[in-house]
Design an enzyme around this catalytic site. Structure first.
Site, PDB file in Angstrom:
ATOM      1  N   GLU A  40      37.635  -7.420   2.363  1.00  8.06           N
ATOM      2  CA  GLU A  40      36.623  -7.690   3.024  1.00  8.06           C
ATOM      3  C   GLU A  40      36.604  -8.525   4.088  1.00  8.06           C
ATOM      4  OE1 GLU A  40      33.897  -5.922   1.535  1.00  8.06           O
ATOM      5  OE2 GLU A  40      34.828  -7.145  -0.221  1.00  8.06           O
ATOM      6  N   HIS A  41      35.079  -7.934   4.667  1.00  3.89           N
ATOM      7  CA  HIS A  41      34.948  -8.301   5.579  1.00  3.89           C
ATOM      8  C   HIS A  41      36.394  -7.634   7.269  1.00  3.89           C
ATOM      9  CE1 HIS A  41      31.269  -9.587   5.609  1.00  3.89           C
ATOM     10  NE2 HIS A  41      31.440 -10.390   4.648  1.00  3.89           N
ATOM     11  N   GLY A 128      19.815  -1.765  -1.983  1.00  2.26           N
ATOM     12  CA  GLY A 128      20.116  -3.759  -1.778  1.00  2.26           C
ATOM     13  C   GLY A 128      20.736  -4.151  -2.427  1.00  2.26           C
ATOM     14  N   GLY A 130      25.006  -3.789  -2.436  1.00  2.00           N
ATOM     15  CA  GLY A 130      26.604  -4.134  -2.189  1.00  2.00           C
ATOM     16  C   GLY A 130      26.980  -2.646  -1.977  1.00  2.00           C
ATOM     17  N   SER A 132      26.052   0.316  -0.853  1.00  2.00           N
ATOM     18  CA  SER A 132      26.564   1.130   0.009  1.00  2.00           C
ATOM     19  C   SER A 132      24.930   2.338   0.186  1.00  2.00           C
ATOM     20  CB  SER A 132      27.851   1.550   0.190  1.00  2.00           C
ATOM     21  OG  SER A 132      28.654   0.816   1.220  1.00  2.00           O
ATOM     22  N   SER A 133      24.765   2.096  -0.178  1.00  2.00           N
ATOM     23  CA  SER A 133      22.893   3.005  -0.793  1.00  2.00           C
ATOM     24  C   SER A 133      23.209   3.438   0.771  1.00  2.00           C
ATOM     25  CB  SER A 133      22.265   2.568  -1.329  1.00  2.00           C
ATOM     26  OG  SER A 133      21.653   1.803  -0.616  1.00  2.00           O
ATOM     27  N   ASP A 178      32.184   1.574   4.214  1.00  2.00           N
ATOM     28  CA  ASP A 178      31.457   1.699   4.128  1.00  2.00           C
ATOM     29  C   ASP A 178      30.754   3.511   4.556  1.00  2.00           C
ATOM     30  OD1 ASP A 178      31.100  -0.008   3.249  1.00  2.00           O
ATOM     31  OD2 ASP A 178      29.442  -0.940   3.845  1.00  2.00           O
ATOM     32  N   TYR A 228      25.580 -12.268   8.265  1.00  2.00           N
ATOM     33  CA  TYR A 228      27.357 -10.961   8.665  1.00  2.00           C
ATOM     34  C   TYR A 228      27.372 -11.297  10.457  1.00  2.00           C
ATOM     35  CZ  TYR A 228      29.430  -6.812   8.691  1.00  2.00           C
ATOM     36  OH  TYR A 228      30.145  -5.706   8.505  1.00  2.00           O
TER      37      TYR A 228
HETATM   38  C1  GLA Z   1      29.551  -4.142   4.797  1.00  2.00           C
HETATM   39  C2  GLA Z   1      29.819  -3.703   5.354  1.00  2.00           C
HETATM   40  C3  GLA Z   1      31.445  -2.956   5.760  1.00  2.00           C
HETATM   41  C4  GLA Z   1      32.107  -4.385   5.560  1.00  2.00           C
HETATM   42  C5  GLA Z   1      31.368  -5.153   4.417  1.00  2.00           C
HETATM   43  C6  GLA Z   1      32.592  -6.044   4.131  1.00  2.00           C
HETATM   44  O1  GLA Z   1      29.378  -3.994   3.722  1.00  2.00           O
HETATM   45  O2  GLA Z   1      28.741  -2.402   5.961  1.00  2.00           O
HETATM   46  O3  GLA Z   1      31.516  -2.769   6.701  1.00  2.00           O
HETATM   47  O4  GLA Z   1      31.998  -4.922   6.977  1.00  2.00           O
HETATM   48  O5  GLA Z   1      30.263  -4.830   4.757  1.00  2.00           O
HETATM   49  O6  GLA Z   1      33.713  -6.326   3.971  1.00  2.00           O
END
Ligand code: GLA
Length: 393
Positions: A40-41, A128, A130, A132-133, A178, A228
């Site tokens: 993540e990140h 919304g 998380g 990835s819609s 995503d 972010y």
């Molecule tokens: C969101 C962003 C991704 C990624 C994640 C964190 O989903 O769209 O690109 O950075 O946060 O891992």
């Protein structure tokens, strides 16, 4: 309660399209949402991610518009957005149309002319949360339009188009994860992606003994809010201090050696990223061996680091992750962590399949007792990536 169960297919969207536009669709495409298992990140730091596609999809049906103008419907029953061809490639209203406008603009930059289309969108990817819609939306639109226009655009290029759309039309400075998994997902497999060169490999994930459980914190997150972007900036600052082009080039000893110059904040941000890359590798190795205990340890480490070093969790998400240790069936949970950008959204857990429903209901009940919030869950297998569901000859 389980998350949305409504299924969407050619058979559900075709009649809706006909009712809306008075003619049949010519192309129907789908692209999935995703859950990130670990990493993540790390994507915008040229690192590793290990997501899987969901079975929840965004579906787009389209056909040439007989009116000479674009006519788009963002969800069944919604109003029609009418645009002429120039207006369809620049940002505008309503907000959701920017996902389509962006994709059209990016296709144009690649020399593809998109004629006016009638388009209907439907989705069962929770919004919304998380999952990835948005990526599912962009990638399905791109998949449908590329097929409709008769151009060959690789899944990875479609992912890049999705990311460019986010950056320029939605103003979310996201990485590639995503859109990449939405475009390249594979049924019954997780995907390990090296974001430095976009090389990837699939890892089978079909052990019937283990289930992926996703639980929504019911806290809506927005990656356009600044938190972010601020994290991205911290990582860039850390790179300048370390003299590296990305945190992929950094190591833990390097961070220790520059601790004073980095300062506490950049040090912790960088430590998360560097250590998270190592955890992705550990998780991938565990997944290959079906060593679920080891996979769970990596997930728990990831959560602690996102909470304490990267500071992108929130009280509600932490409550859910803590419950995974304290519910009566806690022994059936291998590991749990926040998933996605953070500041709300979902957690993901690996759970013994025989107890997954019990774990889900204990988690939901514990959450209700602790915070008074009713929420929903999803038990899922890895789904397929973007695909054409129908094409008229
Ligand atoms: C969101 C962003 C991704 C990624 C994640 C964190 O989903 O769209 O690109 O950075 O946060 O891992």
């Amino acid at each position: 309660m389980e998350m949305e169960q409504r299924s969407i297919s050619v058979n559900t969207i075709s009649p809706l399209f006909e009712q809306s536009f008075g003619h049949e669709p010519q192309v129907i495409a789908a692209a999935p949402g995703r859950v990130n298992l670990i990493g993540e990140h790390t994507d915008y730091n040229n690192g590793f991610v290990l997501p899987m596609a969901l079975e929840k999809i965004n579906v787009v049906a389209l056909a040439p518009s007989p009116t000479g103008k674009h006519r788009w419907i963002g969800s069944p029953g919604d109003v029609v957005v009418e645009l002429d061809t120039e207006a369809a490639a620049v940002p505008g209203e309503p907000f959701w149309s920017n996902y389509v406008r962006g994709v059209i603009c990016m296709l144009q930059r690649r020399g593809v002319t998109v004629p006016p289309v009638d388009m209907l969108v439907d989705s069962n990817v929770p919004r919304g949360g998380g999952l990835s819609s948005s990526a599912a939306f962009e990638v399905s639109v791109c998949t449908a339009l590329a097929t409709f226009c008769g151009v060959d655009i690789s899944p990875t290029e479609r992912a890049v188009i999705g990311r460019e759309t986010e950056h320029e039309f939605v103003h979310v400075p996201c990485g590639i994860m995503d859109q990449f998994i939405s475009a390249n997902g594979k049924k019954d497999h997780a995907l390990m992606l090296d974001c430095r060169d976009l090389s990837y490999r699939y890892i089978p994930m079909v052990d019937p003994q283990v289930s992926v459980l996703v639980i929504d914190s019911a806290v809506k997150h927005s990656l356009a809010d600044g938190g972010y972007a601020a994290r991205r900036k911290n990582c860039e600052d850390a790179c300048s201090i370390l003299g590296v082009s990305s945190l992929r080039e950094a190591t833990l000893p390097m961070l220790e050696a520059h601790k004073a110059q980095l300062g506490d904040l950049c040090y912790r941000r960088a430590r998360h990223v560097v250590a998270e890359n190592l955890r992705v590798a550990a998780f991938a190795a565990a997944l290959e061996k079906k060593d679920w205990e080891a996979a769970g340890i990596a997930m728990r480490g990831s959560h602690a680091s996102l909470r304490d070093d990267f500071e992108v969790s929130c009280a509600e998400v932490d409550t859910l992750v803590n419950l995974s240790y304290t519910i009566p069936s806690a022994e059936s949970v291998y590991g749990a962590r926040m998933t996605g950008g953070g500041f709300g959204g979902c957690i993901v857990a690996l759970v013994k399949s025989e107890d997954v429903e019990k774990v889900a209901s204990e988690m939901l009940e514990g959450y209700r007792e602790a915070l008074g919030i009713e929420t929903s869950y999803l038990v899922t297998r890895p789904g397929a990536g973007a695909r054409i569901l129908f094409q008229a000859h």
